[in-house]
Design an enzyme around this catalytic site. Structure first.
Site, PDB file in Angstrom:
ATOM      1  N   SER A 141       0.786  -1.062  -0.181  1.00 26.66           N
ATOM      2  CA  SER A 141       0.101  -0.029   0.087  1.00 26.66           C
ATOM      3  C   SER A 141       0.884   1.180   0.056  1.00 26.66           C
ATOM      4  O   SER A 141       1.906   1.211   0.435  1.00 26.66           O
ATOM      5  CB  SER A 141      -0.859  -0.020   1.377  1.00 26.66           C
ATOM      6  OG  SER A 141      -1.579   1.176   1.412  1.00 26.66           O
ATOM      7  N   TYR A 154      -2.394  -0.854  11.105  1.00 28.50           N
ATOM      8  CA  TYR A 154      -2.514  -0.950   9.377  1.00 28.50           C
ATOM      9  C   TYR A 154      -1.159  -0.510   8.803  1.00 28.50           C
ATOM     10  O   TYR A 154      -0.584  -1.436   7.980  1.00 28.50           O
ATOM     11  CB  TYR A 154      -3.669  -0.276   8.894  1.00 28.50           C
ATOM     12  CG  TYR A 154      -4.007  -0.395   7.508  1.00 28.50           C
ATOM     13  CD1 TYR A 154      -4.352  -1.719   6.963  1.00 28.50           C
ATOM     14  CD2 TYR A 154      -3.483   0.520   6.375  1.00 28.50           C
ATOM     15  CE1 TYR A 154      -4.561  -2.019   5.524  1.00 28.50           C
ATOM     16  CE2 TYR A 154      -3.443   0.121   4.947  1.00 28.50           C
ATOM     17  CZ  TYR A 154      -4.224  -1.269   4.764  1.00 28.50           C
ATOM     18  OH  TYR A 154      -4.453  -1.315   3.181  1.00 28.50           O
TER      19      TYR A 154
HETATM   20  N1  LIG Z   1      -8.941  -0.261  -0.903  1.00 34.67           N
HETATM   21  C1  LIG Z   1      -7.873   0.719  -0.779  1.00 34.67           C
HETATM   22  O1  LIG Z   1      -7.973   1.962  -0.825  1.00 34.67           O
HETATM   23  C2  LIG Z   1      -6.652  -0.064  -0.511  1.00 34.67           C
HETATM   24  C3  LIG Z   1      -5.292   0.711  -0.680  1.00 34.67           C
HETATM   25  C4  LIG Z   1      -3.964   0.116  -0.395  1.00 34.67           C
HETATM   26  C5  LIG Z   1      -3.935  -1.051  -0.296  1.00 34.67           C
HETATM   27  N2  LIG Z   1      -5.133  -1.862  -0.456  1.00 34.67           N
HETATM   28  C6  LIG Z   1      -4.842  -3.535  -0.138  1.00 34.67           C
HETATM   29  O2  LIG Z   1      -5.535  -3.929  -1.276  1.00 34.67           O
HETATM   30  C7  LIG Z   1      -5.850  -5.251  -0.587  1.00 34.67           C
HETATM   31  C8  LIG Z   1      -7.289  -5.670  -0.928  1.00 34.67           C
HETATM   32  O3  LIG Z   1      -8.287  -4.508  -0.102  1.00 34.67           O
HETATM   33  P1  LIG Z   1      -9.725  -4.279  -0.620  1.00 34.67           P
HETATM   34  O4  LIG Z   1      -9.816  -2.806  -0.393  1.00 34.67           O
HETATM   35  O5  LIG Z   1     -10.274  -4.928  -1.883  1.00 34.67           O
HETATM   36  O6  LIG Z   1     -10.248  -5.053   0.709  1.00 34.67           O
HETATM   37  P2  LIG Z   1     -11.919  -5.593   0.891  1.00 34.67           P
HETATM   38  O7  LIG Z   1     -12.165  -5.586   2.432  1.00 34.67           O
HETATM   39  O8  LIG Z   1     -12.845  -4.912  -0.107  1.00 34.67           O
HETATM   40  O9  LIG Z   1     -11.469  -7.010   0.407  1.00 34.67           O
HETATM   41  C9  LIG Z   1     -10.792  -8.027   1.145  1.00 34.67           C
HETATM   42  C10 LIG Z   1     -10.996  -9.328   1.277  1.00 34.67           C
HETATM   43  O10 LIG Z   1     -10.165 -10.170   2.144  1.00 34.67           O
HETATM   44  C11 LIG Z   1     -10.988 -11.107   2.661  1.00 34.67           C
HETATM   45  N3  LIG Z   1     -10.249 -11.230   3.993  1.00 34.67           N
HETATM   46  C12 LIG Z   1     -10.153 -10.589   4.918  1.00 34.67           C
HETATM   47  N4  LIG Z   1      -9.219 -11.449   6.187  1.00 34.67           N
HETATM   48  C13 LIG Z   1      -9.016 -12.683   5.432  1.00 34.67           C
HETATM   49  C14 LIG Z   1      -8.329 -13.826   5.749  1.00 34.67           C
HETATM   50  N5  LIG Z   1      -7.784 -13.880   6.828  1.00 34.67           N
HETATM   51  N6  LIG Z   1      -8.326 -14.828   4.891  1.00 34.67           N
HETATM   52  C15 LIG Z   1      -9.001 -14.849   3.664  1.00 34.67           C
HETATM   53  N7  LIG Z   1      -9.608 -13.868   3.448  1.00 34.67           N
HETATM   54  C16 LIG Z   1      -9.862 -12.810   4.167  1.00 34.67           C
HETATM   55  C17 LIG Z   1     -12.252 -10.134   3.005  1.00 34.67           C
HETATM   56  O11 LIG Z   1     -13.421 -11.056   3.406  1.00 34.67           O
HETATM   57  C18 LIG Z   1     -12.477  -9.620   1.902  1.00 34.67           C
HETATM   58  O12 LIG Z   1     -13.044 -10.393   0.883  1.00 34.67           O
HETATM   59  C19 LIG Z   1      -5.585  -5.332   0.741  1.00 34.67           C
HETATM   60  O13 LIG Z   1      -4.236  -5.866   1.106  1.00 34.67           O
HETATM   61  C20 LIG Z   1      -5.468  -3.867   1.071  1.00 34.67           C
HETATM   62  O14 LIG Z   1      -4.691  -3.654   2.193  1.00 34.67           O
HETATM   63  C21 LIG Z   1      -6.305  -1.657  -0.608  1.00 34.67           C
END
Ligand SMILES: NC(=O)c1ccc[n+]([C@@H]2O[C@H](COP(=O)([O-])OP(=O)(O)OC[C@H]3O[C@@H](n4cnc5c(N)ncnc54)[C@H](O)[C@@H]3O)[C@@H](O)[C@H]2O)c1
Length: 254
Positions: A141, A154
């Site tokens: 991230s 985080y």
């Molecule tokens: N959305 C953003 O702005 C953003 C920014 C930077 C980085 N990220 C990174 O991108 C990735 C995805 O984020 P997102 O926004 O799509 O999140 P999200 O919450 O929409 O999706 C995350 C998914 O992971 C699943 N999950 C959670 N814990 C789990 C576990 N222990 N085992 C298996 N599945 C599990 C959840 O059920 C969910 O379906 C993450 O690593 C996040 O840190 C997101």
């Protein structure tokens, strides 16, 4: 097709960025395991990929539990024959200050975001070695390298993902295993919706404000992150390992 004849495991692919990655991979010819904690969304993604002519299976997985991860890898090998690509995407979103966060919160966020990435990597290595190589893409991230207010657990976990990516790359290069990371900026997903709701903020105002941080004056979309992940998972990035690609519309350049 960039991923023809590849088998991929994408963790947390029942929602958001993970879902977009799984769908893009299937469109590029890969067979995909939706390794997801939540049964409803996980099954739905697998069914929708299969209905569109791709190949996918759901396996209920908790990445923080090594036995559960082992089960996901075994199920993938049983269904698709092997594993060539691992995307570590599942995350726990735990925010707060050093004073508001409990030890249980610390354990949860590191259990999923750091130890979870190690669990999946370790369990995939025997298949990668059998195949003479493999590819890992970690979702880091912009929070891996900038500070944000009340984001202590985080951001500490995402900082660890950056180092884990470099160290895995160094140790695994001899086995022809490449390890890289994508650093997204603000992307609209369920995680961001929930974070805004937890702060009691107005969603549309918040999204407009987050968008202003980028030079493009908008938030990113999950498919724009999936494009970067697909590049790193494919042979198009064959001379890259230990690297980080920032996809944030220029939000963190100054
Ligand atoms: N959305 C953003 O702005 C953003 C920014 C930077 C980085 N990220 C990174 O991108 C990735 C995805 O984020 P997102 O926004 O799509 O999140 P999200 O919450 O929409 O999706 C995350 C998914 O992971 C699943 N999950 C959670 N814990 C789990 C576990 N222990 N085992 C298996 N599945 C599990 C959840 O059920 C969910 O379906 C993450 O690593 C996040 O840190 C997101």
């Amino acid at each position: 097709m960039l991923l023809e004849n590849r088998v991929a495991i994408v963790t947390g692919s029942g929602n958001g960025i993970g879902r977009a990655i799984a769908e893009r991979f299937a469109g590029e010819g890969a067979a995909v395991t939706i390794a997801e904690l939540e049964e409803g969304p996980g099954k739905e993604v697998a069914e929708s990929i299969n209905a569109a002519g791709g190949r996918a299976m759901f396996h209920m997985t908790d990445t923080s539990d090594s036995a559960s991860v082992k089960g996901a890898v075994e199920a993938t090998v049983a269904e698709f024959g092997t594993v060539n690509v691992l995307v570590n995407n599942a995350a726990a979103f735990v925010f707060g200050t050093v004073e508001t966060i409990t030890n249980e919160d610390w354990e949860r966020v590191f259990g999923v975001n750091v130890i979870g990435y190690a669990n999946t990597t370790r369990e995939c290595l025997p298949e990668f070695r059998k195949n003479g190589g493999g590819v890992i893409v970690n979702l880091a991230s912009v929070s891996s390298f900038i500070a944000q207010p009340e984001f202590v657990p985080y951001n500490a976990s995402k900082g660890a993902v950056a180092q884990l990516t470099r160290c895995f790359a160094m140790d695994l290069a001899k086995d022809n295993i490449r390890v890289n990371a994508i650093c997204p900026g603000s992307i609209r997903t369920r995680a961001t919706d929930r974070h805004i709701a937890s702060l009691g903020l107005d969603p549309e105002e918040s999204y407009a404000e987050f968008g202003q941080d980028s030079l493009m004056k908008r938030m990113g979309r999950p498919d724009e992150i999936a494009s970067g992940v697909t590049f790193l998972a494919s042979d198009e990035s064959s001379f890259m390992t230990g690297a980080h690609i920032v996809i944030d519309g220029g939000a963190t350049i100054d």
